[in-house]
Design a protein around this motif. Structure first.
Motif, PDB file in Angstrom:
ATOM      1  N   ALA A   2      34.831   6.370 102.736  1.00 30.57           N
ATOM      2  CA  ALA A   2      34.668   7.517 103.626  1.00 30.57           C
ATOM      3  C   ALA A   2      35.154   8.795 102.952  1.00 30.57           C
ATOM      4  O   ALA A   2      34.603   9.879 103.163  1.00 30.57           O
ATOM      5  CB  ALA A   2      35.416   7.289 104.934  1.00 30.57           C
ATOM      6  N   VAL A   3      36.203   8.677 102.143  1.00 29.66           N
ATOM      7  CA  VAL A   3      36.664   9.828 101.351  1.00 29.66           C
ATOM      8  C   VAL A   3      35.529  10.297 100.444  1.00 29.66           C
ATOM      9  O   VAL A   3      35.210  11.491 100.367  1.00 29.66           O
ATOM     10  CB  VAL A   3      37.901   9.447 100.518  1.00 29.66           C
ATOM     11  N   LEU A   4      34.929   9.358  99.729  1.00 35.53           N
ATOM     12  CA  LEU A   4      33.826   9.690  98.825  1.00 35.53           C
ATOM     13  C   LEU A   4      32.646  10.271  99.583  1.00 35.53           C
ATOM     14  O   LEU A   4      32.034  11.259  99.147  1.00 35.53           O
ATOM     15  CB  LEU A   4      33.403   8.424  98.069  1.00 35.53           C
TER      16      LEU A   4
ATOM     17  N   HIS B 243      50.178   3.639 100.166  1.00 39.68           N
ATOM     18  CA  HIS B 243      50.200   2.731  99.029  1.00 39.68           C
ATOM     19  C   HIS B 243      49.802   3.489  97.765  1.00 39.68           C
ATOM     20  O   HIS B 243      48.710   4.061  97.690  1.00 39.68           O
ATOM     21  CB  HIS B 243      49.256   1.556  99.260  1.00 39.68           C
ATOM     22  N   THR B 244      50.674   3.464  96.777  1.00 41.65           N
ATOM     23  CA  THR B 244      50.493   4.269  95.572  1.00 41.65           C
ATOM     24  C   THR B 244      49.163   4.012  94.886  1.00 41.65           C
ATOM     25  O   THR B 244      48.447   4.958  94.514  1.00 41.65           O
ATOM     26  CB  THR B 244      51.641   4.001  94.578  1.00 41.65           C
ATOM     27  N   ALA B 245      48.805   2.744  94.694  1.00 39.68           N
ATOM     28  CA  ALA B 245      47.560   2.423  93.997  1.00 39.68           C
ATOM     29  C   ALA B 245      46.347   2.936  94.769  1.00 39.68           C
ATOM     30  O   ALA B 245      45.397   3.469  94.179  1.00 39.68           O
ATOM     31  CB  ALA B 245      47.454   0.920  93.783  1.00 39.68           C
ATOM     32  N   ARG B 246      46.382   2.810  96.074  1.00 42.47           N
ATOM     33  CA  ARG B 246      45.251   3.260  96.891  1.00 42.47           C
ATOM     34  C   ARG B 246      45.200   4.785  96.961  1.00 42.47           C
ATOM     35  O   ARG B 246      44.122   5.371  97.050  1.00 42.47           O
ATOM     36  CB  ARG B 246      45.344   2.645  98.293  1.00 42.47           C
ATOM     37  N   GLN B 247      46.350   5.417  96.936  1.00 39.88           N
ATOM     38  CA  GLN B 247      46.381   6.871  96.884  1.00 39.88           C
ATOM     39  C   GLN B 247      45.680   7.372  95.625  1.00 39.88           C
ATOM     40  O   GLN B 247      44.926   8.350  95.667  1.00 39.88           O
ATOM     41  CB  GLN B 247      47.831   7.360  96.912  1.00 39.88           C
ATOM     42  N   ALA B 248      45.921   6.688  94.510  1.00 38.15           N
ATOM     43  CA  ALA B 248      45.301   7.082  93.247  1.00 38.15           C
ATOM     44  C   ALA B 248      43.785   6.962  93.319  1.00 38.15           C
ATOM     45  O   ALA B 248      43.046   7.834  92.834  1.00 38.15           O
ATOM     46  CB  ALA B 248      45.849   6.227  92.098  1.00 38.15           C
TER      47      ALA B 248
ATOM     48  N   LEU C 127      42.344   9.828  95.492  1.00 36.51           N
ATOM     49  CA  LEU C 127      42.272  11.076  94.733  1.00 36.51           C
ATOM     50  C   LEU C 127      41.127  11.040  93.733  1.00 36.51           C
ATOM     51  O   LEU C 127      40.432  12.040  93.515  1.00 36.51           O
ATOM     52  CB  LEU C 127      43.601  11.332  94.023  1.00 36.51           C
ATOM     53  N   ASP C 128      40.925   9.880  93.115  1.00 38.40           N
ATOM     54  CA  ASP C 128      39.848   9.736  92.142  1.00 38.40           C
ATOM     55  C   ASP C 128      38.484   9.861  92.801  1.00 38.40           C
ATOM     56  O   ASP C 128      37.524  10.330  92.186  1.00 38.40           O
ATOM     57  CB  ASP C 128      39.979   8.369  91.452  1.00 38.40           C
ATOM     58  N   LEU C 129      38.379   9.456  94.071  1.00 37.45           N
ATOM     59  CA  LEU C 129      37.109   9.511  94.787  1.00 37.45           C
ATOM     60  C   LEU C 129      36.874  10.849  95.488  1.00 37.45           C
ATOM     61  O   LEU C 129      35.842  11.023  96.141  1.00 37.45           O
ATOM     62  CB  LEU C 129      37.032   8.372  95.801  1.00 37.45           C
ATOM     63  N   GLY C 130      37.821  11.769  95.373  1.00 40.47           N
ATOM     64  CA  GLY C 130      37.570  13.111  95.893  1.00 40.47           C
ATOM     65  C   GLY C 130      38.542  13.655  96.899  1.00 40.47           C
ATOM     66  O   GLY C 130      38.359  14.779  97.390  1.00 40.47           O
ATOM     67  N   ALA C 131      39.597  12.913  97.241  1.00 41.76           N
ATOM     68  CA  ALA C 131      40.582  13.451  98.182  1.00 41.76           C
ATOM     69  C   ALA C 131      41.352  14.602  97.529  1.00 41.76           C
ATOM     70  O   ALA C 131      41.680  14.548  96.341  1.00 41.76           O
ATOM     71  CB  ALA C 131      41.556  12.361  98.618  1.00 41.76           C
ATOM     72  N   ASP C 132      41.631  15.631  98.312  1.00 42.28           N
ATOM     73  CA  ASP C 132      42.425  16.757  97.809  1.00 42.28           C
ATOM     74  C   ASP C 132      43.911  16.532  98.016  1.00 42.28           C
ATOM     75  O   ASP C 132      44.733  16.980  97.223  1.00 42.28           O
ATOM     76  CB  ASP C 132      42.011  18.046  98.536  1.00 42.28           C
ATOM     77  N   ASP C 133      44.238  15.853  99.108  1.00 39.34           N
ATOM     78  CA  ASP C 133      45.630  15.616  99.460  1.00 39.34           C
ATOM     79  C   ASP C 133      45.787  14.206 100.004  1.00 39.34           C
ATOM     80  O   ASP C 133      44.840  13.623 100.537  1.00 39.34           O
ATOM     81  CB  ASP C 133      46.119  16.613 100.530  1.00 39.34           C
ATOM     82  N   VAL C 134      46.994  13.690  99.884  1.00 34.09           N
ATOM     83  CA  VAL C 134      47.337  12.395 100.458  1.00 34.09           C
ATOM     84  C   VAL C 134      48.542  12.582 101.368  1.00 34.09           C
ATOM     85  O   VAL C 134      49.526  13.218 100.972  1.00 34.09           O
ATOM     86  CB  VAL C 134      47.662  11.358  99.369  1.00 34.09           C
ATOM     87  N   VAL C 135      48.468  12.049 102.569  1.00 33.32           N
ATOM     88  CA  VAL C 135      49.577  12.094 103.512  1.00 33.32           C
ATOM     89  C   VAL C 135      49.994  10.664 103.806  1.00 33.32           C
ATOM     90  O   VAL C 135      49.192   9.857 104.281  1.00 33.32           O
ATOM     91  CB  VAL C 135      49.180  12.818 104.816  1.00 33.32           C
TER      92      VAL C 135
ATOM     93  N   GLU D 236      30.559   6.841  92.396  1.00 33.80           N
ATOM     94  CA  GLU D 236      30.969   5.522  91.915  1.00 33.80           C
ATOM     95  C   GLU D 236      31.814   4.816  92.977  1.00 33.80           C
ATOM     96  O   GLU D 236      33.023   4.663  92.832  1.00 33.80           O
ATOM     97  CB  GLU D 236      31.769   5.639  90.628  1.00 33.80           C
ATOM     98  N   PRO D 237      31.172   4.370  94.052  1.00 36.22           N
ATOM     99  CA  PRO D 237      31.934   3.667  95.088  1.00 36.22           C
ATOM    100  C   PRO D 237      32.528   2.354  94.605  1.00 36.22           C
ATOM    101  O   PRO D 237      33.441   1.815  95.223  1.00 36.22           O
ATOM    102  CB  PRO D 237      30.895   3.429  96.195  1.00 36.22           C
ATOM    103  N   GLY D 238      32.049   1.845  93.489  1.00 38.54           N
ATOM    104  CA  GLY D 238      32.574   0.600  92.951  1.00 38.54           C
ATOM    105  C   GLY D 238      34.018   0.674  92.526  1.00 38.54           C
ATOM    106  O   GLY D 238      34.641  -0.361  92.237  1.00 38.54           O
ATOM    107  N   LYS D 239      34.597   1.870  92.509  1.00 40.83           N
ATOM    108  CA  LYS D 239      36.002   2.013  92.158  1.00 40.83           C
ATOM    109  C   LYS D 239      36.925   1.350  93.174  1.00 40.83           C
ATOM    110  O   LYS D 239      38.104   1.159  92.898  1.00 40.83           O
ATOM    111  CB  LYS D 239      36.361   3.493  92.005  1.00 40.83           C
ATOM    112  N   VAL D 240      36.391   1.001  94.342  1.00 39.18           N
ATOM    113  CA  VAL D 240      37.229   0.318  95.338  1.00 39.18           C
ATOM    114  C   VAL D 240      37.488  -1.134  94.941  1.00 39.18           C
ATOM    115  O   VAL D 240      38.382  -1.782  95.483  1.00 39.18           O
ATOM    116  CB  VAL D 240      36.608   0.371  96.751  1.00 39.18           C
TER     117      VAL D 240
END
Length: 287
Positions: free
Chosen positions: A125-127, A143-148, A151-159, A254-258
Motif C-alpha cells: 500500500a505504501v508503494l 519493526h526495524t527491518a520492515r521500516q527499511a 522507506l525503500d518502497l517510497g515512504a517519507d516517514d515512519v511512525v 518492485e513489489p517483490g521487495k516484500v
C-alpha cells in the motif's frame, strides 16, 4: 510456466509464463466483466471445494491443475528473468490488495497518506500510494527491518508509536509542514496489521479529522507464504490490472521487495512459522 493446456483453453499456451491470482474465475460472468473476479459466479479458491463440489488443487505444489484457465491465468509477455519473479508473484495477491486499498481511499496527487500496518499488504500500500502520486506517505511500523522496506518502497516517514502518541506524532508532522487538513488514511488490518484492532479502528479517525477516508485492505485469517485470504471481495488482483503488470515489467515498481525470505517448497511449514512469528514479512517458496 504452463506445461500443457486443455482443448478449450484459448488465452494461454504451453510454455507461457503466467501469473495465477489468489482465486479462480471464469472471466465471463457479470461480476468478472465488471472487474470483480473475486465474486465470480463460478469462482473458487485454491485448495477449496468449488461451487460444483469438486476439490480445487492447492497452490503449494510442484504442479497444479488450473480450472477456468482462460479467466484465471494472466500470461506475461516474453520470458521474465529470475530477478523479476518476486515482483510478479506479488501481483498474484498482496500488491493487488494494497493497490485496491489506495484506490478505494481515493489516494491521488498532493495528498498525505498514512498506512497502518507493516505486513506485505501494508508495504505494498505504501508503494501503491507513492505510485498514485501521493505527496507524502507515512508508514506505521515498529519493526526495524520492515521500516527499511517501507522507506525503500517510497515512504517519507515512519511512525512507530500507536494510540494517542501515534496521533500526536502525525499531527506534529502536519504542523511542521503547515498542513491544515488531516491525513488520508489507508488502514490495513489482520495478521500483518496494526496489533490491537480496537485501537486500529479508533485512532485513525482522529488522524483524519474528517478530511479523509480509510479503507480496510485485508482481514487475514492465516499467514500464507503465497497468498493472503482477503475479506475485501471487491478488490482486483494485481495481475489483472494491466498498468501494474506493465510497471513491474518495465522496472518502474518492485513489489517483490516484500519477499525477504526464500525457502524450498519442502520447508513450507518453516515458511508459515517465520511469518507467524514475524521473523519474515513474506516467504517465497520454490520447487
Amino acid at each position: 510456466m504452463v506445461e500443457d493446456v486443455g482443448s478449450e483453453v484459448t488465452t494461454v499456451r504451453r510454455g507461457d509464463f503466467v501469473v495465477a491470482p489468489f482465486a479462480l474465475s471464469d472471466g465471463t460472468c457479470a461480476h468478472c466483466r465488471h472487474g470483480v473476479q473475486t465474486s465470480c459466479e463460478r469462482g473458487a479458491a485454491w485448495g477449496a471445494t468449488d461451487r460444483d463440489g469438486y476439490l480445487v488443487d492447492g497452490g503449494q505444489g510442484e504442479a497444479v491443475r488450473v480450472a477456468m484457465a482462460d479467466g484465471t491465468l494472466v500470461a506475461v509477455p516474453g520470458h521474465p528473468d529470475d530477478a523479476m519473479l518476486p515482483s510478479l508473484l506479488a501481483l498474484s495477491d498482496v500488491m493487488g490488495t494494497g493497490h485496491h486499498a489506495a484506490l478505494a481511499a481515493g489516494v491521488g496527487p498532493g495528498q498525505t497518506v498514512v498506512v497502518v500496518g507493516d505486513g506485505a499488504v501494508g508495504l505494498c500500500a505504501v508503494l501503491a500510494a507513492r505510485r498514485l502520486g501521493a505527496e507524502r506517505v507515512i508508514a506505521m511500523s515498529r519493526h526495524t527491518a520492515r521500516q527499511a522496506v517501507a522507506l525503500d518502497l517510497g515512504a517519507d516517514d515512519v511512525v512507530a508509536e500507536r494510540g494517542e502518541e501515534g496521533v500526536a506524532r502525525i499531527e506534529e508532522a502536519h504542523r511542521r509542514r503547515g498542513r491544515r487538513r488531516g491525513a488520508r488514511v489507508r488502514r490495513h488490518e489482520g495478521v500483518d496489521g496494526a496489533g490491537d484492532r480496537r485501537d486500529a479502528a479508533r485512532w485513525p479517525r482522529r488522524v483524519r479529522r474528517g478530511a479523509g477516508r480509510r479503507r480496510r485492505a485485508a482481514d487475514r485469517a492465516a499467514c500464507s507464504p503465497t497468498t493472503s485470504r482477503s475479506a475485501a471481495a471487491s478488490r482486483r488482483c494485481g495481475s489483472t490490472c494491466p498498468s501494474l503488470l506493465e510497471d513491474v515489467l518495465s522496472g518502474a515498481i518492485e513489489p517483490g521487495k516484500v519477499f525477504d525470505v526464500e525457502l524450498p517448497l519442502s520447508e513450507v511449514a518453516t515458511a508459515y512459522t517465520a511469518m507467524d512469528q514475524r521473523t519474515a514479512i513474506k516467504t517465497l517458496l520454490r520447487p
